[in-house]
Motif scaffolding. Sequence first.
Motif, PDB file in Angstrom:
ATOM      1  N   GLU A  22       0.825  -1.201   0.000  1.00  0.00           N
ATOM      2  CA  GLU A  22       0.000   0.000   0.000  1.00  0.00           C
ATOM      3  C   GLU A  22       0.862   1.254   0.000  1.00  0.00           C
ATOM      4  OE1 GLU A  22      -2.965   0.080   3.021  1.00  0.00           O
ATOM      5  OE2 GLU A  22      -3.740   2.033   2.366  1.00  0.00           O
ATOM      6  N   GLU A  23       1.928   1.188   0.809  1.00  0.00           N
ATOM      7  CA  GLU A  23       2.810   2.349   0.899  1.00  0.00           C
ATOM      8  C   GLU A  23       3.434   2.653  -0.458  1.00  0.00           C
ATOM      9  OE1 GLU A  23       5.943   1.871   3.747  1.00  0.00           O
ATOM     10  OE2 GLU A  23       6.241   4.038   3.942  1.00  0.00           O
ATOM     11  N   LEU A  24       3.896   1.576  -1.144  1.00  0.00           N
ATOM     12  CA  LEU A  24       4.536   1.789  -2.438  1.00  0.00           C
ATOM     13  C   LEU A  24       3.519   2.251  -3.492  1.00  0.00           C
ATOM     14  CD1 LEU A  24       7.001  -1.234  -2.492  1.00  0.00           C
ATOM     15  CD2 LEU A  24       7.455   1.147  -1.883  1.00  0.00           C
ATOM     16  N   ARG A  25       2.297   1.675  -3.412  1.00  0.00           N
ATOM     17  CA  ARG A  25       1.276   2.084  -4.370  1.00  0.00           C
ATOM     18  C   ARG A  25       0.980   3.585  -4.208  1.00  0.00           C
ATOM     19  NH1 ARG A  25      -3.290  -0.308  -2.878  1.00  0.00           N
ATOM     20  NH2 ARG A  25      -2.169  -2.290  -2.772  1.00  0.00           N
ATOM     21  N   PHE A  26       0.907   4.016  -2.973  1.00  0.00           N
ATOM     22  CA  PHE A  26       0.646   5.432  -2.691  1.00  0.00           C
ATOM     23  C   PHE A  26       1.707   6.313  -3.343  1.00  0.00           C
ATOM     24  CE2 PHE A  26       1.392   9.207  -0.071  1.00  0.00           C
ATOM     25  CZ  PHE A  26       0.128   9.750  -0.034  1.00  0.00           C
ATOM     26  N   HIS A  27       2.966   5.838  -3.188  1.00  0.00           N
ATOM     27  CA  HIS A  27       4.081   6.585  -3.753  1.00  0.00           C
ATOM     28  C   HIS A  27       3.943   6.697  -5.279  1.00  0.00           C
ATOM     29  CE1 HIS A  27       8.354   7.946  -3.601  1.00  0.00           C
ATOM     30  NE2 HIS A  27       8.295   7.582  -4.890  1.00  0.00           N
ATOM     31  N   VAL A  28       3.675   5.561  -5.919  1.00  0.00           N
ATOM     32  CA  VAL A  28       3.557   5.546  -7.374  1.00  0.00           C
ATOM     33  C   VAL A  28       2.417   6.461  -7.814  1.00  0.00           C
ATOM     34  CG1 VAL A  28       2.976   4.101  -9.363  1.00  0.00           C
ATOM     35  CG2 VAL A  28       4.604   3.278  -7.647  1.00  0.00           C
ATOM     36  N   ASP A  29       1.299   6.385  -7.109  1.00  0.00           N
ATOM     37  CA  ASP A  29       0.146   7.222  -7.472  1.00  0.00           C
ATOM     38  C   ASP A  29       0.490   8.703  -7.381  1.00  0.00           C
ATOM     39  OD1 ASP A  29      -1.172   4.938  -7.883  1.00  0.00           O
ATOM     40  OD2 ASP A  29      -2.476   5.047  -6.100  1.00  0.00           O
ATOM     41  N   GLN A  30       1.175   9.068  -6.306  1.00  0.00           N
ATOM     42  CA  GLN A  30       1.532  10.482  -6.125  1.00  0.00           C
ATOM     43  C   GLN A  30       2.434  10.953  -7.261  1.00  0.00           C
ATOM     44  OE1 GLN A  30       0.606  12.673  -3.453  1.00  0.00           O
ATOM     45  NE2 GLN A  30      -0.908  11.054  -3.163  1.00  0.00           N
ATOM     46  N   ARG A  31       3.424  10.080  -7.575  1.00  0.00           N
ATOM     47  CA  ARG A  31       4.367  10.431  -8.620  1.00  0.00           C
ATOM     48  C   ARG A  31       3.631  10.549  -9.963  1.00  0.00           C
ATOM     49  NH1 ARG A  31       8.827  12.779  -7.917  1.00  0.00           N
ATOM     50  NH2 ARG A  31      10.002  11.213  -6.784  1.00  0.00           N
ATOM     51  N   THR A  32       2.719   9.603 -10.209  1.00  0.00           N
ATOM     52  CA  THR A  32       1.952   9.634 -11.453  1.00  0.00           C
ATOM     53  C   THR A  32       1.194  10.957 -11.580  1.00  0.00           C
ATOM     54  OG1 THR A  32       1.662   7.275 -11.161  1.00  0.00           O
ATOM     55  CG2 THR A  32       0.325   8.317 -12.866  1.00  0.00           C
ATOM     56  N   GLU A  33       0.517  11.322 -10.463  1.00  0.00           N
ATOM     57  CA  GLU A  33      -0.237  12.574 -10.465  1.00  0.00           C
ATOM     58  C   GLU A  33       0.676  13.743 -10.854  1.00  0.00           C
ATOM     59  OE1 GLU A  33      -3.440  13.037 -10.278  1.00  0.00           O
ATOM     60  OE2 GLU A  33      -3.551  10.826 -10.179  1.00  0.00           O
ATOM     61  N   GLU A  34       1.904  13.702 -10.275  1.00  0.00           N
ATOM     62  CA  GLU A  34       2.845  14.786 -10.541  1.00  0.00           C
ATOM     63  C   GLU A  34       3.178  14.866 -12.032  1.00  0.00           C
ATOM     64  OE1 GLU A  34       6.557  14.618  -8.254  1.00  0.00           O
ATOM     65  OE2 GLU A  34       7.434  15.716  -9.949  1.00  0.00           O
ATOM     66  N   PHE A  35       3.474  13.671 -12.640  1.00  0.00           N
ATOM     67  CA  PHE A  35       3.808  13.638 -14.059  1.00  0.00           C
ATOM     68  C   PHE A  35       2.632  14.118 -14.898  1.00  0.00           C
ATOM     69  CE2 PHE A  35       7.137  10.119 -13.243  1.00  0.00           C
ATOM     70  CZ  PHE A  35       8.117  11.071 -13.066  1.00  0.00           C
ATOM     71  N   ARG A  37       0.301  16.142 -13.978  1.00  0.00           N
ATOM     72  CA  ARG A  37       0.207  17.602 -13.837  1.00  0.00           C
ATOM     73  C   ARG A  37       1.194  18.296 -14.771  1.00  0.00           C
ATOM     74  NH1 ARG A  37      -0.458  16.767  -8.343  1.00  0.00           N
ATOM     75  NH2 ARG A  37       1.735  17.152  -7.939  1.00  0.00           N
ATOM     76  N   ASP A  38       2.386  17.627 -14.968  1.00  0.00           N
ATOM     77  CA  ASP A  38       3.382  18.216 -15.869  1.00  0.00           C
ATOM     78  C   ASP A  38       3.015  18.018 -17.332  1.00  0.00           C
ATOM     79  OD1 ASP A  38       4.689  18.897 -13.668  1.00  0.00           O
ATOM     80  OD2 ASP A  38       6.338  17.455 -13.849  1.00  0.00           O
ATOM     81  N   GLY A  39       1.871  17.347 -17.575  1.00  0.00           N
ATOM     82  CA  GLY A  39       1.395  17.256 -18.947  1.00  0.00           C
ATOM     83  C   GLY A  39       1.664  15.933 -19.639  1.00  0.00           C
ATOM     84  N   MET A  40       2.047  14.920 -18.866  1.00  0.00           N
ATOM     85  CA  MET A  40       2.320  13.627 -19.473  1.00  0.00           C
ATOM     86  C   MET A  40       1.019  12.838 -19.595  1.00  0.00           C
ATOM     87  SD  MET A  40       5.259  11.049 -18.142  1.00  0.00           S
ATOM     88  CE  MET A  40       6.536  12.288 -18.002  1.00  0.00           C
ATOM     89  N   PRO A  41       0.825  12.043 -20.648  1.00  0.00           N
ATOM     90  CA  PRO A  41      -0.381  11.195 -20.684  1.00  0.00           C
ATOM     91  C   PRO A  41      -0.345  10.190 -19.521  1.00  0.00           C
ATOM     92  CG  PRO A  41       0.933  11.008 -22.719  1.00  0.00           C
ATOM     93  CD  PRO A  41       1.677  11.902 -21.803  1.00  0.00           C
ATOM     94  N   ARG A  42      -1.513   9.859 -18.986  1.00  0.00           N
ATOM     95  CA  ARG A  42      -1.584   9.083 -17.741  1.00  0.00           C
ATOM     96  C   ARG A  42      -0.852   7.741 -17.831  1.00  0.00           C
ATOM     97  NH1 ARG A  42      -3.838   8.938 -12.865  1.00  0.00           N
ATOM     98  NH2 ARG A  42      -4.694  11.008 -13.151  1.00  0.00           N
ATOM     99  N   GLY A  43      -1.084   7.066 -18.976  1.00  0.00           N
ATOM    100  CA  GLY A  43      -0.469   5.729 -19.111  1.00  0.00           C
ATOM    101  C   GLY A  43       1.047   5.810 -19.008  1.00  0.00           C
ATOM    102  N   ALA A  45       2.798   8.239 -17.719  1.00  0.00           N
ATOM    103  CA  ALA A  45       3.154   8.751 -16.392  1.00  0.00           C
ATOM    104  C   ALA A  45       3.264   7.614 -15.393  1.00  0.00           C
ATOM    105  CB  ALA A  45       2.103   9.765 -15.938  1.00  0.00           C
ATOM    106  N   GLU A  46       2.298   6.714 -15.448  1.00  0.00           N
ATOM    107  CA  GLU A  46       2.277   5.608 -14.495  1.00  0.00           C
ATOM    108  C   GLU A  46       3.491   4.715 -14.702  1.00  0.00           C
ATOM    109  OE1 GLU A  46      -1.767   4.159 -13.954  1.00  0.00           O
ATOM    110  OE2 GLU A  46      -0.846   2.263 -13.326  1.00  0.00           O
ATOM    111  N   LEU A  47       3.805   4.453 -15.982  1.00  0.00           N
ATOM    112  CA  LEU A  47       4.939   3.602 -16.302  1.00  0.00           C
ATOM    113  C   LEU A  47       6.239   4.221 -15.796  1.00  0.00           C
ATOM    114  CD1 LEU A  47       4.696   0.950 -17.874  1.00  0.00           C
ATOM    115  CD2 LEU A  47       5.717   2.143 -19.830  1.00  0.00           C
ATOM    116  N   ARG A  48       6.374   5.548 -16.063  1.00  0.00           N
ATOM    117  CA  ARG A  48       7.574   6.244 -15.608  1.00  0.00           C
ATOM    118  C   ARG A  48       7.698   6.180 -14.088  1.00  0.00           C
ATOM    119  NH1 ARG A  48       9.299  10.850 -18.761  1.00  0.00           N
ATOM    120  NH2 ARG A  48      10.569  11.519 -17.006  1.00  0.00           N
ATOM    121  N   ALA A  49       6.560   6.413 -13.434  1.00  0.00           N
ATOM    122  CA  ALA A  49       6.555   6.411 -11.956  1.00  0.00           C
ATOM    123  C   ALA A  49       7.012   5.059 -11.422  1.00  0.00           C
ATOM    124  CB  ALA A  49       5.158   6.758 -11.450  1.00  0.00           C
ATOM    125  N   ARG A  50       6.474   4.016 -12.034  1.00  0.00           N
ATOM    126  CA  ARG A  50       6.852   2.663 -11.607  1.00  0.00           C
ATOM    127  C   ARG A  50       8.339   2.425 -11.838  1.00  0.00           C
ATOM    128  NH1 ARG A  50       2.946  -0.504 -10.070  1.00  0.00           N
ATOM    129  NH2 ARG A  50       0.891   0.004 -10.903  1.00  0.00           N
TER     130      ARG A  50
END
Lengths: 886, 108
Positions: A22-35, A37-43, A45-50
């Motif tokens: 759960e802790e790691l998922r939270f981290h990835v989600d936060q990072r994804t949101e950040e990407f 926000r910077d204008g990256m497509p969600r898919g 962003a999630e991959l990059r975050a992971r």
Amino acid sequence: MSWISRITNVFRRERIATDLDEELRFHVDQRTEEFVRDGMPRGEAELRARRRLGNALLLRESSYETKAAAWLDATLRDFQFGLRMLRKHPGFAAMGTIILALGIGATTAVFSMINAMLLRPLPYPNSDRLVSLYEPNPHIPGVPLGAFGPMTGDFFDWKKESRSFSSMALFTTDSMNLAVNNNAVRVNGSRVTGDFFQLLGISPAIGRGVVPGDDDPEKPEVVVISHALWRSRFGGDPDVLGKKLLLNARTYQVIGIMPAGFAFPSVDEWFDMNGEGGEGTDIWVPWVMTPEEKASRNSGSDVFGIGRLRPGVPLSQAQAEITAIAARLDSLHSQLRDWGAVVEPINANVIKMARAPMLIFMGAVVLVLLIACSNVASLILARTNRRMQEMTVRTALGAPRMRLVRQLLAESLCLAGAGGSLGLLAAFGAMRVISRLEPEIPRLNQASIDGRVLLVAAVVTLVTALLCGLFPALSASRCRLDQVLKGPGSRSIKGATGRLHRGLMVAEVAISFVLLVSSGLLMRSFIRVQSVDKGFVPNSVIAAHIQLDPRYDRTELQTAFFRTLVERANALPGVTAAAAIDHRPFGGGETFSLVEVDGAPFDEKQSFESRAVTPGYFEAMHIPLLEGTGFTDRDTPNRPPAFLVNRSFAEKYFPGQTAAGKRFRYHSGNAHSEWFTIRGVVGDVHYMRLGTSPPPQLYQCLCQSGADAAYVLTRTSLPADRMGSDLGKLVRGIDPALAVADVHTMSELASDAALEQRIPTAIMGGFGGVALFLSLVGLYGLMTCFVQQRTAEIGIRMALGAQRRSVMRMVLQQGSKLAFSGIAIGLICAWGATRFLTDLLFEIKATDAPTFLVVAALFGGVSILACYVPARRATRIDPMTALRYE
Amino acid sequence: MTKQDALQGSLPLLVLKILDRRGPLHGYGITAQIESFSEHLRVEEGSLYPALHRMEEAGLIKAKWSMTENNRRARMYEVTAAGRKQLQQDEQRWTAVAAAIGQVLKRA
């Protein structure tokens, strides 16, 4: 603190894993949101975050490892996996468990026997300080040390002069007649000196024990009684002190009751050489001695000396001191005696008698355990061979070799644990059965599963797991990726484990062979002992013991009593013959004499068994009179003493001549008696043990020598209890203060005499059977495995036209090659090993050729049988299936 | 492994400092803070969590689950008394070492 939490975390693995996720998922989600926000497509962003977080699995592992004790966790998982494997292969698991249960159970049972008989201390305070004192007579060799109690005179001198002992006491084992309601019953008594109770460190539960000063002849006679006697005789009356007991027709005053369970001297702790005991002592009286008796250097053999070492004084120092005192006193007392003195731990007697067989059992049981181990090792090997693929995959995934070894060891530990627990139960059951079947074995009834036994069982289980798991684990973990991946038919791996497997098998057969030969030797010896001619006909003879008391202090009184008794016993209905003897067959407590035969050199190393019997004894026991005449009623105390000798005596000294009319005399130290004439020769009788041939024996007429105790023997068809009560009435009719005790049929006593042969034979027979069974199972398993591995090859052979017969011959040949190499090695080992059995064997050499041959033939036969079933299976292989199998 | 180890030496110090100044924070917040304060440091996220868990085991920080402003469960870390003490020591040592290294770089 941290350690404890890490260990407890091992058991909360699931919870911790979810938290981490759960802790790691939270981290990835936060990072994804950040990407995003910077204008990256969600898919993306999630991959990059992971990807930025890295290998999640590795991360989880390393985080987890900081939270939990990784090794413990891994070990637990190994065990879980091991248990799962066992559950998945119930046949293998059951087989392995049963085999190990047999091995570990047998080891535990034997150890708990040794523990009870040899290792457990006596129940007295600081019992390791307690010693026995002996005064061995160097002129009578071959007699157990326990038969030589100290002379009273010497004992009191040692006591006065020695400094190594905090106290010393002297006691006897006596049979006493206790009056109960105008009848007498027999009890085991003991006359003790004043230090006795204080020395043992046991105080009475009520009243006081015997103290120095109680032996004053002027004082009233006092008695200390056992808890059991107090309950039966006085109904547990607390006001028993001062009550009267009529003992040996004299009045004694009760001064103390011992605590429940105290029965020293008892046969459990002290092999009393009288052989009359059997149970514990019920009555202790002060030993009242005249000054002459106290100084006597000619006292009887029923005397025992014990001492308590001063704290810190080693046994060797006490021994040296006593030896020095004895040497000095010998020169003071004009007689040259050089009898010496021996100090021994108090239970040395029991230990000495039990040690040899116990060591042999321990050796045998270790062999059985080894067989069980090698058997289970073969099982595991056969299975790991089939698991090569699994091992390879694990190695390919990066499992280090240690990890594989650990995994396989955990599996064998699971197996050994199951086997060990089952074995412990089996051992417990076996102990109960053995102690029920053989209640005569001292201290065996106390054998139980205590802490020490549990510890030994645990250690044995661990060692077993290592022994049977390590070889297969090492050999399986040695797998080489390239070779295994080449295909299941790879030769090199099977070659290596196969060699190990076959080696184990040969060793197993060899060890089993040694055990089987040993049990075969014991069995043959036992049969010899059983069928040995005892020299008399024991059937329908009943023996009963009568102990006279101090009122019968003259030979005339003693002979008159026994003559009357035998006359009246002869007249009893149902009795065809009656007689009396001072020491019955298989009763122990012999009289030993040194005898010089006229015309033969005196050999002071040769001692003679001698007995006193009434006229009619030889007829009643069906002992043949070979020469001369027997005793008659005319042999009375005032006539020249009459003597008979046995056949061994006559053959030894008068070969080819008549012994009747020849002369002999007794020797005692450097004095000798007058010459006596031998009146006749009778047959040899086994009096002591069945397992040795009778030595030269001498008989004297009991009507001349007298005896303060004797067995009356009756030949009758009546049952023993009926005869016992008839004889009891008879004795009471002559003297109401006397009682009859120890009533047994002679056949019963004769079979008890075979006890010391029967037990080792039964135990070794059991071991041999188990060993044979295990090695056959092993051989069968190996051959099955062999056939399985070569299914393809056999298939090809048969496809190419090989006859079923030749296939069968091939498998049988393979199996018998192993069996016969095992037998050959076993033959050599047994040749060396069986010599340890020599002391237990009777009329059988330790290298008895017929036994060796029979066992070899038996082994060869059954091992071919064990190979036959897999061989048959091989001939049924269908070439087509076999080829597809590849 | 060695690449991570280089950072690990200073990572706990930074974590302690941030948590001491900013109060309870989740792991992502800690990375964000470190990155926003320093222009060139990028936290290896892969080594952050093992480091956090090690520090938690050592009792320097403690963690509990709580809700964020947009209503998600997050694991919040907080400095303990022991952590503060450790921070003080490490900070002093770091400053001293940095100063010493600076001296060498300047004079050599």
